[in-house]
Design an enzyme around this catalytic site. Structure first.
Site, PDB file in Angstrom:
ATOM      1  N   GLU A 192      -1.815  -9.011   3.821  1.00  0.00           N
ATOM      2  CA  GLU A 192      -2.078  -9.486   5.184  1.00  0.00           C
ATOM      3  C   GLU A 192      -3.553  -9.429   5.541  1.00  0.00           C
ATOM      4  OE1 GLU A 192      -1.474  -5.025   5.801  1.00  0.00           O
ATOM      5  OE2 GLU A 192      -0.903  -6.586   4.376  1.00  0.00           O
TER       6      GLU A 192
ATOM      7  N   CYS B 177       0.847  -1.195   0.000  1.00  0.00           N
ATOM      8  CA  CYS B 177       0.000   0.000   0.000  1.00  0.00           C
ATOM      9  C   CYS B 177       0.886   1.251   0.000  1.00  0.00           C
ATOM     10  CB  CYS B 177      -0.978  -0.050   1.161  1.00  0.00           C
ATOM     11  SG  CYS B 177      -2.305   1.186   1.066  1.00  0.00           S
TER      12      CYS B 177
ATOM     13  N   HIS C  88      -3.500  -5.038   0.368  1.00  0.00           N
ATOM     14  CA  HIS C  88      -2.905  -5.526   1.617  1.00  0.00           C
ATOM     15  C   HIS C  88      -2.937  -7.055   1.621  1.00  0.00           C
ATOM     16  CE1 HIS C  88      -2.552  -1.825   4.114  1.00  0.00           C
ATOM     17  NE2 HIS C  88      -3.467  -1.375   3.259  1.00  0.00           N
TER      18      HIS C  88
END
Length: 199
Positions: free
Chosen positions: A180, A76, A178
């Site tokens: 994650e 990001c 993202h």
């Protein structure tokens, strides 16, 4: 395999650190770059101008590490800081590893863009993109990169406009999404990343 997550001094680094650990990385969080890691991670927290001030302190060291072959992942904002300039907060210089500027999404859409969107390949697949084409990933952002060349753009997404979702050049990779927070698709990407580092 060892990963160093750079701590800019803002934001929660737990999510990206945990995701890297789940695919087998040994993770250290520190605010100083070092050369004894397989991967250095620029996480997706903070504002471009604030992170640019931090990066400026270590610019030459980051550049030296890149030239020496250390692998980098930007997530990001961490991807955005790899471009030449950003306008968030105030116009600030990035690392300049990718040519282009980071600016607000130029479309009549609600910002910030938060949620799931498809990624799609725009170049012949590379090891990093295996299993990702037309899969959903998670975004939280109002700014995107406007590259001056598509040579290093491997995947895009669309939210009012098309924008780079995954960029790569030699030992540097960045994702606007993202990983994650992207569930199984994010895990696939991070597994791909491990293979890419071993190449």
């Amino acid at each position: 395999m060892k990963a160093l997550v750079i701590n800019y001094g803002v934001g929660n680094l737990y999510s990206i650190s945990s995701a890297l650990k789940r695919v087998g990385f040994e993770v250290t969080i520190d605010n100083k770059p070092r050369n004894d890691y397989d991967l250095i991670v620029f996480p997706g927290v903070g504002a471009f101008s604030a992170v640019a001030e931090f990066i400026l302190r270590y610019r030459e060291l980051f550049n030296d590490l890149r030239r020496s072959g250390t692998n980098f992942l930007g997530v990001c904002l961490g991807m955005q800081i790899m471009f030449e300039k950003g306008t968030e907060g105030k116009e600030s210089n990035g690392l300049g590893w990718f040519k282009g500027i980071v600016d607000k999404i130029n479309a009549n859409v609600k910002l910030p863009h938060i949620g799931w969107d498809l990624v799609f390949e725009v170049k012949d697949s590379c090891e990093l993109t295996y299993g990702l084409d037309k899969k959903y990933v998670y975004y939280v952002h109002s700014y995107v990169a406007y590259p001056t060349s598509g040579d290093y753009v491997y995947m895009k997404s669309q939210y009012g406009i098309e924008y780079p979702a995954l960029v790569c050049d030699k030992n540097v990779v960045g994702t606007q999404f993202h990983p994650e927070k992207s569930s199984n698709t994010g895990k696939i990407f991070l597994e791909n990343l491990k293979g890419w580092i071993k190449r």
